[in-house]
Design a protein around this motif. Sequence first.
Motif, short mmCIF file in Angstrom:
data_model
loop_
_atom_site.label_atom_id
_atom_site.label_comp_id
_atom_site.label_asym_id
_atom_site.label_seq_id
_atom_site.Cartn_x
_atom_site.Cartn_y
_atom_site.Cartn_z
N LYS A 137 10.75 -16.64 85.13
CA LYS A 137 11.39 -17.91 85.45
C LYS A 137 11.93 -18.63 84.22
N GLU A 138 11.14 -18.65 83.14
CA GLU A 138 11.50 -19.50 82.02
C GLU A 138 12.82 -19.10 81.34
N ARG A 139 13.24 -17.84 81.52
CA ARG A 139 14.50 -17.41 80.89
C ARG A 139 15.44 -16.75 81.90
N PHE A 140 15.22 -17.04 83.17
CA PHE A 140 16.05 -16.43 84.21
C PHE A 140 17.51 -16.82 84.05
N ARG A 141 17.78 -18.10 83.93
CA ARG A 141 19.19 -18.54 83.85
C ARG A 141 19.87 -17.96 82.62
N GLU A 142 19.20 -18.01 81.47
CA GLU A 142 19.79 -17.48 80.24
C GLU A 142 20.08 -15.99 80.36
N THR A 143 19.18 -15.27 81.00
CA THR A 143 19.33 -13.82 81.12
C THR A 143 20.41 -13.43 82.11
N PHE A 144 20.44 -14.11 83.25
CA PHE A 144 21.19 -13.60 84.40
C PHE A 144 22.45 -14.39 84.74
N CYS A 145 22.38 -15.70 84.62
CA CYS A 145 23.46 -16.53 85.17
C CYS A 145 23.66 -17.79 84.34
N ALA A 146 23.87 -17.63 83.05
CA ALA A 146 23.89 -18.75 82.11
C ALA A 146 25.01 -19.74 82.36
N ASP A 147 26.04 -19.36 83.13
CA ASP A 147 27.17 -20.25 83.33
C ASP A 147 27.18 -20.91 84.71
N VAL A 148 26.05 -20.92 85.41
CA VAL A 148 25.96 -21.69 86.66
C VAL A 148 25.08 -22.90 86.41
N PRO A 149 25.21 -23.95 87.22
CA PRO A 149 24.35 -25.13 87.05
C PRO A 149 22.86 -24.78 87.17
N VAL A 150 22.04 -25.60 86.54
CA VAL A 150 20.60 -25.34 86.52
C VAL A 150 20.02 -25.29 87.93
N LEU A 185 35.72 -5.07 84.89
CA LEU A 185 35.73 -6.42 84.34
C LEU A 185 34.47 -6.59 83.49
N VAL A 186 34.66 -6.62 82.18
CA VAL A 186 33.56 -6.77 81.23
C VAL A 186 33.19 -8.25 81.13
N SER A 187 31.90 -8.56 81.20
CA SER A 187 31.43 -9.93 80.95
C SER A 187 31.08 -10.05 79.47
N ALA A 188 31.88 -10.81 78.75
CA ALA A 188 31.76 -10.85 77.29
C ALA A 188 30.46 -11.50 76.81
N LYS A 203 35.69 2.50 79.09
CA LYS A 203 36.58 3.40 78.33
C LYS A 203 36.39 4.84 78.77
N ARG A 204 35.16 5.25 78.98
CA ARG A 204 34.88 6.62 79.41
C ARG A 204 35.54 6.93 80.74
N MET A 205 35.58 5.97 81.63
CA MET A 205 36.21 6.16 82.94
C MET A 205 37.73 6.17 82.86
N GLY A 206 38.27 5.63 81.78
CA GLY A 206 39.70 5.40 81.75
C GLY A 206 40.09 4.27 82.68
N ALA A 207 39.18 3.32 82.86
CA ALA A 207 39.40 2.23 83.81
C ALA A 207 40.41 1.23 83.26
N THR A 208 41.15 0.61 84.17
CA THR A 208 41.94 -0.57 83.83
C THR A 208 40.94 -1.68 83.55
N THR A 209 40.93 -2.18 82.31
CA THR A 209 39.84 -3.03 81.86
C THR A 209 40.33 -4.41 81.42
N GLU A 210 39.60 -5.42 81.84
CA GLU A 210 39.81 -6.79 81.37
C GLU A 210 38.45 -7.37 81.01
N GLU A 211 38.47 -8.45 80.24
CA GLU A 211 37.23 -9.15 79.88
C GLU A 211 37.29 -10.58 80.39
N ILE A 212 36.12 -11.10 80.74
CA ILE A 212 36.00 -12.47 81.17
C ILE A 212 34.95 -13.16 80.31
N ALA A 213 35.20 -14.37 79.89
CA ALA A 213 34.25 -15.12 79.08
C ALA A 213 33.20 -15.71 80.01
N GLY A 214 32.22 -14.89 80.35
CA GLY A 214 31.22 -15.32 81.31
C GLY A 214 29.94 -14.53 81.18
#
Length: 236
Positions: A137-150, A185-188, A203-214
């Motif tokens: 619990k104490e680090r759930f948000r930081e680990t998993f979903c840091a960009d959602v409200p508490v 979609l890479v989560s940066a 890259k290994r897949m040859g996927a069409t790749t984008e990154e999101i700041a999230g």
Amino acid sequence: MTNSPTVVLVHGAFADASGFAGVIRELEAAGHTVIAPPNPLRSLASDAAAIADVVRSIDGPVVLVGHSYGGAVISQASAIVDNVSGLVYLAAFSLDVGESCASVQEGYPPSLLATTSYPTGYDAPGAPGGPDLYIRKERFRETFCADVPVDVADVMFASQRPLSLAALTENATAAGWKNKPSWYLVSAHDNAIPPDTERFMAKRMGATTEEIAGSHTAFIAQPVAVAAFIRRALAA
């Protein structure tokens, strides 16, 4: 949109399909048919078989979208069904044959999840053996979903669905991405899967790749951007 593929959203570990709510609203508003079935999170082979059964029941083409462990599931499931036209990975595992979600991360600095997850003292119900895994619990948000409200993170912690250790360490026996177009979609700012591991798999897949700041669950905090990424895959 009648000829558009059905979008099947497959959630990953420590979550359920409700996290896709914002993405579903965006896709359906654009005219796409979307379903988000439950991923059992018990073993890679049985989870993939469960998703494959759902896909077989759909009349017409399907684009599979997987988040996190759900990526491993769609990679395996797509190799055993005929109507999958594309694969979309959201901060997800795209395993090769003989790899597990644990082994593909070797060689990269460990993610925060490696120290904030813990095993249960009992065997995982319905899994081949061994415990379930949860995030503390104490680090759930930081680990998993840091960009959602508490308050949202608190609900996500309380309702988290565990992944069996057996599923985390089970080797893939098929890799559907080898024969199907893929998008990644890479989560940066991911603290659950190392972003460099995500970039390697894309890259290994040859996927069409984008990154999101999230975070690892950027699709919850930024559903419009993530739905737009999925729509670009559908248009292709």
